[in-house]
Design a protein around this motif. Sequence first.
Motif, PDB file in Angstrom:
ATOM      1  N   ASN A   1       2.942  83.207 -35.538  1.00  0.00           N
ATOM      2  CA  ASN A   1       4.012  82.203 -35.522  1.00  0.00           C
ATOM      3  C   ASN A   1       3.535  80.919 -34.841  1.00  0.00           C
ATOM      4  O   ASN A   1       4.085  80.457 -33.837  1.00  0.00           O
ATOM      5  CB  ASN A   1       5.252  82.751 -34.802  1.00  0.00           C
ATOM      6  N   LYS A   2       2.481  80.347 -35.425  1.00  0.00           N
ATOM      7  CA  LYS A   2       1.810  79.180 -34.846  1.00  0.00           C
ATOM      8  C   LYS A   2       2.759  77.995 -34.659  1.00  0.00           C
ATOM      9  O   LYS A   2       2.666  77.258 -33.670  1.00  0.00           O
ATOM     10  CB  LYS A   2       0.627  78.784 -35.747  1.00  0.00           C
ATOM     11  N   VAL A   3       3.680  77.799 -35.600  1.00  0.00           N
ATOM     12  CA  VAL A   3       4.606  76.662 -35.512  1.00  0.00           C
ATOM     13  C   VAL A   3       5.478  76.796 -34.267  1.00  0.00           C
ATOM     14  O   VAL A   3       5.663  75.836 -33.512  1.00  0.00           O
ATOM     15  CB  VAL A   3       5.479  76.567 -36.784  1.00  0.00           C
ATOM     16  N   LYS A   4       6.015  77.992 -34.051  1.00  0.00           N
ATOM     17  CA  LYS A   4       6.861  78.222 -32.875  1.00  0.00           C
ATOM     18  C   LYS A   4       6.046  78.076 -31.592  1.00  0.00           C
ATOM     19  O   LYS A   4       6.520  77.490 -30.599  1.00  0.00           O
ATOM     20  CB  LYS A   4       7.488  79.618 -32.948  1.00  0.00           C
ATOM     21  N   PHE A   5       4.833  78.611 -31.600  1.00  0.00           N
ATOM     22  CA  PHE A   5       3.959  78.521 -30.427  1.00  0.00           C
ATOM     23  C   PHE A   5       3.740  77.051 -30.053  1.00  0.00           C
ATOM     24  O   PHE A   5       3.863  76.663 -28.881  1.00  0.00           O
ATOM     25  CB  PHE A   5       2.622  79.200 -30.738  1.00  0.00           C
ATOM     26  N   LYS A   6       3.449  76.226 -31.058  1.00  0.00           N
ATOM     27  CA  LYS A   6       3.191  74.810 -30.814  1.00  0.00           C
ATOM     28  C   LYS A   6       4.437  74.098 -30.304  1.00  0.00           C
ATOM     29  O   LYS A   6       4.378  73.298 -29.363  1.00  0.00           O
ATOM     30  CB  LYS A   6       2.705  74.152 -32.112  1.00  0.00           C
ATOM     31  N   THR A   7       5.587  74.407 -30.910  1.00  0.00           N
ATOM     32  CA  THR A   7       6.852  73.795 -30.480  1.00  0.00           C
ATOM     33  C   THR A   7       7.187  74.180 -29.050  1.00  0.00           C
ATOM     34  O   THR A   7       7.625  73.349 -28.245  1.00  0.00           O
ATOM     35  CB  THR A   7       8.002  74.230 -31.416  1.00  0.00           C
ATOM     36  N   ASP A   8       6.983  75.455 -28.726  1.00  0.00           N
ATOM     37  CA  ASP A   8       7.253  75.946 -27.363  1.00  0.00           C
ATOM     38  C   ASP A   8       6.345  75.269 -26.337  1.00  0.00           C
ATOM     39  O   ASP A   8       6.774  74.970 -25.215  1.00  0.00           O
ATOM     40  CB  ASP A   8       7.068  77.466 -27.302  1.00  0.00           C
ATOM     41  N   LEU A   9       5.097  75.041 -26.709  1.00  0.00           N
ATOM     42  CA  LEU A   9       4.171  74.341 -25.810  1.00  0.00           C
ATOM     43  C   LEU A   9       4.639  72.911 -25.541  1.00  0.00           C
ATOM     44  O   LEU A   9       4.602  72.437 -24.400  1.00  0.00           O
ATOM     45  CB  LEU A   9       2.767  74.297 -26.417  1.00  0.00           C
ATOM     46  N   GLU A  10       5.072  72.222 -26.594  1.00  0.00           N
ATOM     47  CA  GLU A  10       5.542  70.837 -26.449  1.00  0.00           C
ATOM     48  C   GLU A  10       6.764  70.760 -25.546  1.00  0.00           C
ATOM     49  O   GLU A  10       6.873  69.881 -24.685  1.00  0.00           O
ATOM     50  CB  GLU A  10       5.857  70.256 -27.829  1.00  0.00           C
ATOM     51  N   LYS A  11       7.662  71.724 -25.741  1.00  0.00           N
ATOM     52  CA  LYS A  11       8.871  71.763 -24.913  1.00  0.00           C
ATOM     53  C   LYS A  11       8.504  72.011 -23.449  1.00  0.00           C
ATOM     54  O   LYS A  11       9.043  71.378 -22.535  1.00  0.00           O
ATOM     55  CB  LYS A  11       9.800  72.868 -25.412  1.00  0.00           C
ATOM     56  N   ALA A  12       7.573  72.933 -23.220  1.00  0.00           N
ATOM     57  CA  ALA A  12       7.150  73.262 -21.858  1.00  0.00           C
ATOM     58  C   ALA A  12       6.476  72.064 -21.189  1.00  0.00           C
ATOM     59  O   ALA A  12       6.737  71.762 -20.017  1.00  0.00           O
ATOM     60  CB  ALA A  12       6.203  74.459 -21.885  1.00  0.00           C
ATOM     61  N   GLN A  13       5.623  71.379 -21.932  1.00  0.00           N
ATOM     62  CA  GLN A  13       4.947  70.203 -21.369  1.00  0.00           C
ATOM     63  C   GLN A  13       5.960  69.136 -20.977  1.00  0.00           C
ATOM     64  O   GLN A  13       5.835  68.519 -19.908  1.00  0.00           O
ATOM     65  CB  GLN A  13       3.950  69.623 -22.378  1.00  0.00           C
ATOM     66  N   TYR A  14       6.954  68.946 -21.813  1.00  0.00           N
ATOM     67  CA  TYR A  14       7.992  67.948 -21.512  1.00  0.00           C
ATOM     68  C   TYR A  14       8.696  68.311 -20.201  1.00  0.00           C
ATOM     69  O   TYR A  14       8.917  67.449 -19.339  1.00  0.00           O
ATOM     70  CB  TYR A  14       8.998  67.883 -22.659  1.00  0.00           C
ATOM     71  N   GLU A  15       9.022  69.595 -20.022  1.00  0.00           N
ATOM     72  CA  GLU A  15       9.706  70.045 -18.802  1.00  0.00           C
ATOM     73  C   GLU A  15       8.855  69.810 -17.562  1.00  0.00           C
ATOM     74  O   GLU A  15       9.358  69.357 -16.528  1.00  0.00           O
ATOM     75  CB  GLU A  15      10.052  71.531 -18.905  1.00  0.00           C
ATOM     76  N   VAL A  16       7.560  70.122 -17.656  1.00  0.00           N
ATOM     77  CA  VAL A  16       6.681  69.960 -16.506  1.00  0.00           C
ATOM     78  C   VAL A  16       6.515  68.476 -16.159  1.00  0.00           C
ATOM     79  O   VAL A  16       6.572  68.089 -14.979  1.00  0.00           O
ATOM     80  CB  VAL A  16       5.299  70.608 -16.767  1.00  0.00           C
ATOM     81  N   VAL A  17       6.319  67.659 -17.167  1.00  0.00           N
ATOM     82  CA  VAL A  17       6.163  66.212 -16.933  1.00  0.00           C
ATOM     83  C   VAL A  17       7.436  65.638 -16.308  1.00  0.00           C
ATOM     84  O   VAL A  17       7.373  64.826 -15.377  1.00  0.00           O
ATOM     85  CB  VAL A  17       5.811  65.481 -18.243  1.00  0.00           C
ATOM     86  N   GLN A  18       8.587  66.083 -16.808  1.00  0.00           N
ATOM     87  CA  GLN A  18       9.857  65.624 -16.239  1.00  0.00           C
ATOM     88  C   GLN A  18       9.972  66.027 -14.774  1.00  0.00           C
ATOM     89  O   GLN A  18      10.444  65.243 -13.935  1.00  0.00           O
ATOM     90  CB  GLN A  18      11.031  66.223 -17.028  1.00  0.00           C
ATOM     91  N   LEU A  19       9.550  67.228 -14.451  1.00  0.00           N
ATOM     92  CA  LEU A  19       9.566  67.684 -13.058  1.00  0.00           C
ATOM     93  C   LEU A  19       8.677  66.802 -12.191  1.00  0.00           C
ATOM     94  O   LEU A  19       9.050  66.402 -11.086  1.00  0.00           O
ATOM     95  CB  LEU A  19       9.078  69.133 -12.975  1.00  0.00           C
ATOM     96  N   GLN A  20       7.493  66.506 -12.703  1.00  0.00           N
ATOM     97  CA  GLN A  20       6.566  65.670 -11.934  1.00  0.00           C
ATOM     98  C   GLN A  20       7.152  64.283 -11.686  1.00  0.00           C
ATOM     99  O   GLN A  20       7.098  63.759 -10.575  1.00  0.00           O
ATOM    100  CB  GLN A  20       5.234  65.545 -12.677  1.00  0.00           C
ATOM    101  N   GLU A  21       7.723  63.720 -12.704  1.00  0.00           N
ATOM    102  CA  GLU A  21       8.254  62.354 -12.586  1.00  0.00           C
ATOM    103  C   GLU A  21       9.474  62.289 -11.673  1.00  0.00           C
ATOM    104  O   GLU A  21       9.668  61.316 -10.950  1.00  0.00           O
ATOM    105  CB  GLU A  21       8.610  61.813 -13.970  1.00  0.00           C
ATOM    106  N   SER A  22      10.264  63.358 -11.674  1.00  0.00           N
ATOM    107  CA  SER A  22      11.490  63.315 -10.879  1.00  0.00           C
ATOM    108  C   SER A  22      11.331  63.848  -9.463  1.00  0.00           C
ATOM    109  O   SER A  22      12.050  63.455  -8.555  1.00  0.00           O
ATOM    110  CB  SER A  22      12.594  64.115 -11.589  1.00  0.00           C
TER     111      SER A  22
END
Length: 601
Positions: free
Chosen positions: A574-595
């Motif tokens: 399920n490569k598509v889901k894996f990639k989407t999940d990674l993008e979502k996770a990266q967004y969350e981590v970056v948001q944490l760093q910025e805030s």
Amino acid sequence: MQITSPHTFHIPVMGIAYTIDSPIKVAHFGINSALSIIEDNLIEIMRKYYYQEINETYSPIPAKEENSRAHRVTDYLNLMQRIVTSKVEKLKTSAFETGSDLVKYFEMLPDTSMLKEKYNEWVKLENDKEKQKLENFLRENLTPGAIEVNIMTKVDKDQLDNNQAPIENGSDALTALKGYAECELSNSALVLSAGMNPRLYNYMANFSAFDAYEWGGFHKKVIIKVSDYRSALIQGKYLAKKGIWVSEFRIESGLNCGGHVFATQGLLMGPILKEFKTKKQELESSLFQLYKPAIAAKGKLGFDKPHPIKITVQGGIGTNQEASLLYKCYQVDGTGWGTPFLVCPEATTVDENTLELLVKSKENDVVRSKASPLGVEFNYLKGTTAENERLDRISKQKPGSPCTEKLLESNTEFTKTPICTASTKYQKLKLKQLKSLDLPAEEYEKQVDNVLSKECLCIGLSNAAPVKYEEPFLKKLKAVTICPGPNIINFSKTSSLREMTDHIYGRRDIVQKPNRTSMFITELQLYIDFLKKEIAQKSSPSKRDYKNWKKFSNNLLDGIAHYRELLSSYSVFNKVKFKTDLEKAQYEVVQLQESKLVVES
């Protein structure tokens, strides 16, 4: 010659009771499994049960007898060995016929196994003479799985003599070790978990049971469960200096596992495995440089090259595709499948009520709790009889549990001798103290909740087997606690041993959740949630807190980058889901760093 399992997976220790007799259930099928030997009162119950099962005389070993813990462990393991040996001999002399355990043995093997290939040849043969010859070969080469014993190194309370002085070498972990070292198991391993215990490691050097009898040959191997490479190197070197070789490092996910969780600083499974793969030869060499002179100084059999070291991995593995990726990408030597086996009664021992809870469990039913008296977070299934009992006691204003087993006594806040934070005694004293402190309402409720969340794990994690086998453990105390990993929600039916091994080897799929999240993504999400919780708990963070959070979050981003590389080089389900999940996770981590994080950097 060292006997090795024909299977590529093992069943790790789970709780105290859940794998207490797993070797008796699966070793004759060639499967390695581990049991806990720290709760000797449960072991005594199991001795009684199995002596009765095989129609031998059961002679109790009273707790007050000198060295009773060690004697109980030794005798139970010897009894287990006799039962497994008997089952193997019975297999070897049974008929090759449909539905027999002998046929089941070979059919459960991985398709890559030499024995499986020979068995498949036998099935196709029509010449009776050739068939008989191959049949004899198969019988002769049928090998049992290893009986592994686990000691959680942190459970090592001193035992006191009549003068209240610590008994020399009489602590819980040391006496369990003595019991194992002096047993008759010859195809076995000691699994050490939960970090380094210098006292225990020093004591190990007193036993020749861990010596090699030839290159790569050990009757009793040493395995260490670790969460990262640094831990493996430190603990491996410590033991090597004592002349003890670590034959396997068992890497477990810090959060995506059952039982106690030992989070890394945001280091994810993928990057950790990559480091082990890259540095495996360096690890062997580093340990051998210390091991070789240590055994020479003791006048023991020497070797010109390092013994082999296996790297295995466990924690959240749920599909053959994931296991295959671990083998191909990280070149691991084996995988551990724990939580899925909790719903396989042929392999583990779970009482009916708890088994029903497991198969019905949903995503929010497994939580990271404060239930453990050790003060370490604990993956925990809600709705168990133990949780209900704890809440009932609280509602009756009688919080806490009777502390009968005393394995987790470690708190000296109110007493000279350690007591358990789940005990009635401690909780009464702590609640009285909190009431006197005149804390703000919110803080008071938070601290009270922390006290009341503690649960008696000694009994809770031991009770499933006595309840299942109707062998009384402790009067009126039948509550069960269970600690599966988050992976349990993907297994919503009980399965046979054959079905589970077929699932592991990709011959069938028993996962009932079609959009199951990858083990790597699940772990990543658990670490993001862990970081969020850490940040939320700090009302006035220090500069050190900000520094740690920044490092933690950067490690998560490095892990995400690693998994992106993985996507480009290996087949991921399920490569598509894996990639989407990674993008979502990266967004969350970056948001944490910025805030939250870079503000103070």
